[in-house]
Design an enzyme around this catalytic site. Structure first.
Site, PDB file in Angstrom:
ATOM      1  N   HIS A  26      16.260  75.489  46.606  1.00  0.00           N
ATOM      2  CA  HIS A  26      16.973  76.382  47.519  1.00  0.00           C
ATOM      3  C   HIS A  26      17.992  75.592  48.306  1.00  0.00           C
ATOM      4  CE1 HIS A  26      15.316  75.244  51.531  1.00  0.00           C
ATOM      5  NE2 HIS A  26      14.291  74.822  50.812  1.00  0.00           N
ATOM      6  N   CYS A  27      19.034  76.288  48.783  1.00  0.00           N
ATOM      7  CA  CYS A  27      20.004  75.671  49.680  1.00  0.00           C
ATOM      8  C   CYS A  27      19.828  76.315  51.050  1.00  0.00           C
ATOM      9  CB  CYS A  27      21.429  75.826  49.153  1.00  0.00           C
ATOM     10  SG  CYS A  27      21.967  77.530  48.909  1.00  0.00           S
ATOM     11  N   ALA A  28      20.893  76.404  51.835  1.00  0.00           N
ATOM     12  CA  ALA A  28      20.759  76.921  53.199  1.00  0.00           C
ATOM     13  C   ALA A  28      20.453  78.409  53.234  1.00  0.00           C
ATOM     14  CB  ALA A  28      22.040  76.642  53.986  1.00  0.00           C
ATOM     15  N   ARG A  30      20.057  80.400  49.832  1.00  0.00           N
ATOM     16  CA  ARG A  30      19.769  80.981  48.515  1.00  0.00           C
ATOM     17  C   ARG A  30      18.570  80.347  47.851  1.00  0.00           C
ATOM     18  NH1 ARG A  30      25.884  81.216  45.917  1.00  0.00           N
ATOM     19  NH2 ARG A  30      26.935  81.688  47.871  1.00  0.00           N
ATOM     20  N   SER A 116      20.466  69.622  50.449  1.00  0.00           N
ATOM     21  CA  SER A 116      19.877  70.697  51.248  1.00  0.00           C
ATOM     22  C   SER A 116      18.847  70.205  52.258  1.00  0.00           C
ATOM     23  CB  SER A 116      19.244  71.753  50.336  1.00  0.00           C
ATOM     24  OG  SER A 116      20.233  72.546  49.732  1.00  0.00           O
TER      25      SER A 116
END
Length: 464
Positions: A26-28, A30, A116
């Site tokens: 995951h990122c910030a 999504r 991330s």
């Protein structure tokens, strides 16, 4: 809205079950699953879930836009994956289909997984640096004081030790020892190594009779990523070939013996030259015409976010530039994209008669203002109704052009929102704030003028 656990359970179900999920990151904002069979995913049902803001749907896979709670959803999703996964299948194994080459997606996925985990630290240090600069500007804190020195050290240490931090996240990504990774990259930023560097670096030293150039690798990330990737290959190979009784002693010894010279003599110089090339390209682009550059970056940034490729310039251009110079104009230009979409969302809030849509618009605006997260506005309003996205991009271009005219820069890597304004403290702070206002008003006015044709929006006319 359902619980996080319920959302995770439904996400896994609609993705085709645990055996269809190869891995997930995951990122910030999504959730980024890697899937075995893309056709087994029910995109419509995922998009309809409460807690899902939007979907980035590509042939190579999907990205589920959650928002600021994505970390919690990720943890719950991992829990569901562990509980439901068949023991006969390893969730990290690659299938023939999942190995299909999508170079850009693979690259973006790589940098997202590496950077991330560092985002909260980068944002926090950026705000601390911004508040310190703001206190200096207002005369509340002397630049000569030891208090200022301590605050500056606290805010900038993340960039000095960035190779070590990236070594840890890279080790986690490549499934190798983070402790060995720290030791290897730490050798290149130790005082004795730094003392070998003359001037700006590039002078030659001898190692086993071989001449190698030395540079200052504090703040650099490319050598760390390349070196730790090689470490993972070597470590995995030795674990397969050596008896278990030798792993504890032999593997660390060999890795330190080989990787420190490799990093110093090959990946370090290579990364340095790549960084110089990127920096020169960025400088050339910025110097063509700051107004045009600001307009282009501001105008296209939401499009980059929409396709999930904004992490490439973030990690390869903006973060290294801030680490190297302490500031970046591009981080300021990109912030206009958030406020352009916030303005478009506010227009829908003002003109729509659909109460559910009005509430969502307010949520999207709040997300931008408080956390600098723009995906809800992009996917929930821009992509859905088209004209808000166009208006938001044009508004952002106007704000970016204004910032370019006054050489606005940011002092840290943060997402553009009201809470991160201190990160832009300095002589051009006023122009940054005015630029954001231009973007917001541009998105607002243009959305009202262009209108939204979709009947779901229930937009009222300007004239009664």
């Amino acid at each position: 809205m359902g619980t996080t656990e319920a959302l995770a359970k439904h996400l896994l179900e609609f993705m085709g079950g645990a055996n269809n999920v190869v891995s997930v990151t995951h990122c910030a904002t999504r959730l980024r699953p890697k899937l075995r069979d893309r056709s087994a995913v029910d995109v419509g049902k995922i998009e309809a879930l409460d807690g899902v803001t939007g979907i980035v749907d590509k042939d190579s896979g999907i990205q589920v836009v959650i928002g600021t709670t994505v970390g919690e959803v990720y943890e719950a999703f991992i829990g569901e994956l562990d509980v439901n996964h068949s023991e006969s299948n390893d969730k990290n194994l690659e299938t023939t289909e999942s190995k299909e080459k999508h170079l850009l997606n693979d690259f973006v996925g790589l940098v997202v997984s590496i950077f991330s985990p560092l985002l909260p630290l980068l944002a926090g240090s950026g705000l601390l640096r911004g508040f310190t600069i703001l206190a200096n500007e207002l005369g509340w804190l002397s630049t000569e004081s030891t208090t200022n020195l301590m605050l500056t050290l606290a805010a900038t240490s993340v960039f000095y030790f960035l190779p070590l931090l990236v070594a840890v996240t890279s080790a986690n990504r490549f499934k190798t020892s983070p402790f060995i990774a720290i030791a290897v990259m730490g050798a290149l930023i130790m005082p004795d190594f730094i003392s070998l560097i003359q001037g700006d670096g590039g002078n030659m030293i001898s190692f086993l009779g071989i001449s190698i150039p030395v540079f200052n690798y504090t703040s650099q990330v490319i050598p760390a990523i390349l070196t730790i990737w090689v470490q993972s290959k070597m470590e995995h190979f030795m674990k397969k070939k050596l008896p278990n009784s030798l792993h504890m002693i032999v593997i660390p010894t060999i890795l330190l013996l080989l990787l420190v010279p490799i990093a110093a003599g090959i990946f370090g110089p290579l990364g340095n030259y790549l960084s110089i090339g990127i920096a020169n390209a960025v400088g050339w682009l910025a110097n063509i015409n700051q107004i045009v550059t600001g307009a282009v970056i501001g105008g296209i940034w939401n499009i980059l976010i929409m396709f999930g490729v904004h992490w490439a310039p973030n990690t390869m251009v903006i973060i290294p530039e801030i680490a190297r110079t302490g500031s970046s104009a591009f981080i300021a230009y990109g912030a206009n994209a958030n406020f352009g979409m916030a303005g478009a969302a506010f227009a829908i809030f003002l003109r729509s008669r659909n109460q559910k849509l009005k509430n969502f618009s307010l949520t999207a605006i709040t997300s931008v203002f408080l956390s600098g997260i723009v995906e809800p506005a992009i996917y929930g309003l821009g992509v859905k109704f088209k004209t808000p996205l166009i208006a938001g991009c044009i508004g952002a271009a106007l704000g970016g052009a204004f910032m370019g005219a006054f050489d606005v820069v940011g002092n840290a890597f943060v997402f553009g929102g009201l809470t991160t304004i201190p990160a832009f403290a300095g002589p051009t702070l006023w122009a940054y704030i005015v630029g954001l206002a231009i973007s917001f008003l541009g998105g607002l006015i243009l959305t009202i003028v262009l209108g939204v044709k979709d009947p779901e929006a229930e937009m009222s006319n300007i004239k009664k």
